[in-house]
Design a protein around this motif. Structure first.
Motif, mmCIF file in Angstrom:
data_model
loop_
_atom_site.group_PDB
_atom_site.id
_atom_site.type_symbol
_atom_site.label_atom_id
_atom_site.label_comp_id
_atom_site.label_asym_id
_atom_site.label_seq_id
_atom_site.Cartn_x
_atom_site.Cartn_y
_atom_site.Cartn_z
ATOM 1 N N SER A 17 0.864 -1.183 0.000
ATOM 2 C CA SER A 17 0.000 0.000 0.000
ATOM 3 C C SER A 17 0.901 1.234 0.000
ATOM 4 N N LYS A 18 0.330 2.367 -0.378
ATOM 5 C CA LYS A 18 1.128 3.591 -0.509
ATOM 6 C C LYS A 18 1.846 3.959 0.801
ATOM 7 N N GLY A 46 -7.729 2.402 -2.118
ATOM 8 C CA GLY A 46 -6.576 3.298 -2.040
ATOM 9 C C GLY A 46 -5.522 2.968 -3.069
ATOM 10 N N GLU A 47 -4.351 3.581 -2.896
ATOM 11 C CA GLU A 47 -3.265 3.387 -3.858
ATOM 12 C C GLU A 47 -2.322 2.277 -3.423
ATOM 13 N N TYR A 48 -1.924 1.454 -4.381
ATOM 14 C CA TYR A 48 -0.977 0.362 -4.138
ATOM 15 C C TYR A 48 0.112 0.423 -5.184
ATOM 16 N N THR A 67 1.672 1.699 -10.315
ATOM 17 C CA THR A 67 0.757 2.100 -9.243
ATOM 18 C C THR A 67 -0.671 1.861 -9.700
ATOM 19 N N THR A 69 -4.909 2.165 -8.449
ATOM 20 C CA THR A 69 -5.854 2.721 -7.478
ATOM 21 C C THR A 69 -6.997 1.733 -7.355
ATOM 22 N N GLU A 71 -10.703 0.704 -5.881
ATOM 23 C CA GLU A 71 -11.969 1.272 -5.403
ATOM 24 C C GLU A 71 -12.293 0.694 -4.033
ATOM 25 N N LYS A 74 -11.413 3.319 2.079
ATOM 26 C CA LYS A 74 -9.985 3.454 2.410
ATOM 27 C C LYS A 74 -9.800 3.308 3.915
#
Length: 195
Positions: A17-18, A46-48, A67, A69, A71, A74
């Motif tokens: 994860s970010k 979130g962003e991974y 990267t 995103t 859905e 979060k």
């Protein structure tokens, strides 16, 4: 289309994860014609960042990152803070990380010492994980730097597992050590500051 096996697999896929709170080390299946696939179940929205780590036949290692995103709901992110205590308890094991000095651009030996949490006895029967005593993945706080480190002595069985690496830049990094004992893979995370 042609790949060399590295540590028993054609591809190692690292998913984080970010904020680096989530980590997974997977092995996509090769379908031929340059296509690898895997079904992923992300824990939250979130962003991974995905790092595909592979070796083209007869060439050197390649790492591609991407990267995505996801859905969905979060989770609260937490900023990385260097660990004050470099001993962690995971799956009944007490794992201590030690090193001389963490300085960018300098070779450093990371030593993971593994003991039984209950008895305090050193564990001397680690099993090979992907053909080695363990694997270490290191990612910088901004996820730009990725290091996949292999052990100095692949045949080691514990209690010490040593890995040599070089941090490219100063900053905060998260380190994940992966080891296998009694058929179970243990993943232990540490956060360090490199000067």
């Amino acid at each position: 289309k042609d790949f060399d096996i590295q540590h028993e697999k054609l591809m190692h896929l690292i998913v984080v994860s970010k904020d680096l709170s989530y980590f997974d080390h997977l092995h996509p299946e090769y379908k031929g014609d340059g296509l690898f696939t895997i079904a992923l179940n992300f824990p939250a929205g979130g962003e991974y960042k995905l790092y595909a780590d592979y070796v083209l036949k007869g060439a050197s290692k390649v790492v591609k990152n991407h990267t995505v995103t996801v859905e969905g709901e979060k989770v609260q992110t937490t900023p990385l803070k260097p660990d004050e205590n470099l001993t962690k308890i995971v799956e009944g094991k007490e794992i201590t990380l030690s090193f001389d000095e963490l300085k960018a651009g300098t070779d450093v030996t990371l030593n993971f010492n593994i003991k039984d949490q209950k008895t305090g006895q050193p564990i001397t029967n680690l099993q090979p994980y992907l053909g080695a005593v363990g694997h270490v993945v290191i990612i910088s706080e901004n996820t730009d730097e990725y290091l996949h480190v292999h052990p100095m002595d692949e045949k080691a069985k514990g209690p010490d597992a040593k890995f040599m690496t070089k941090f490219p830049k100063s900053g905060i990094y998260k380190i994940w050590g992966q080891f296998q004992h009694e058929g179970k893979v243990i993943t232990v995370p540490f956060v360090v500051k490199v000067s």
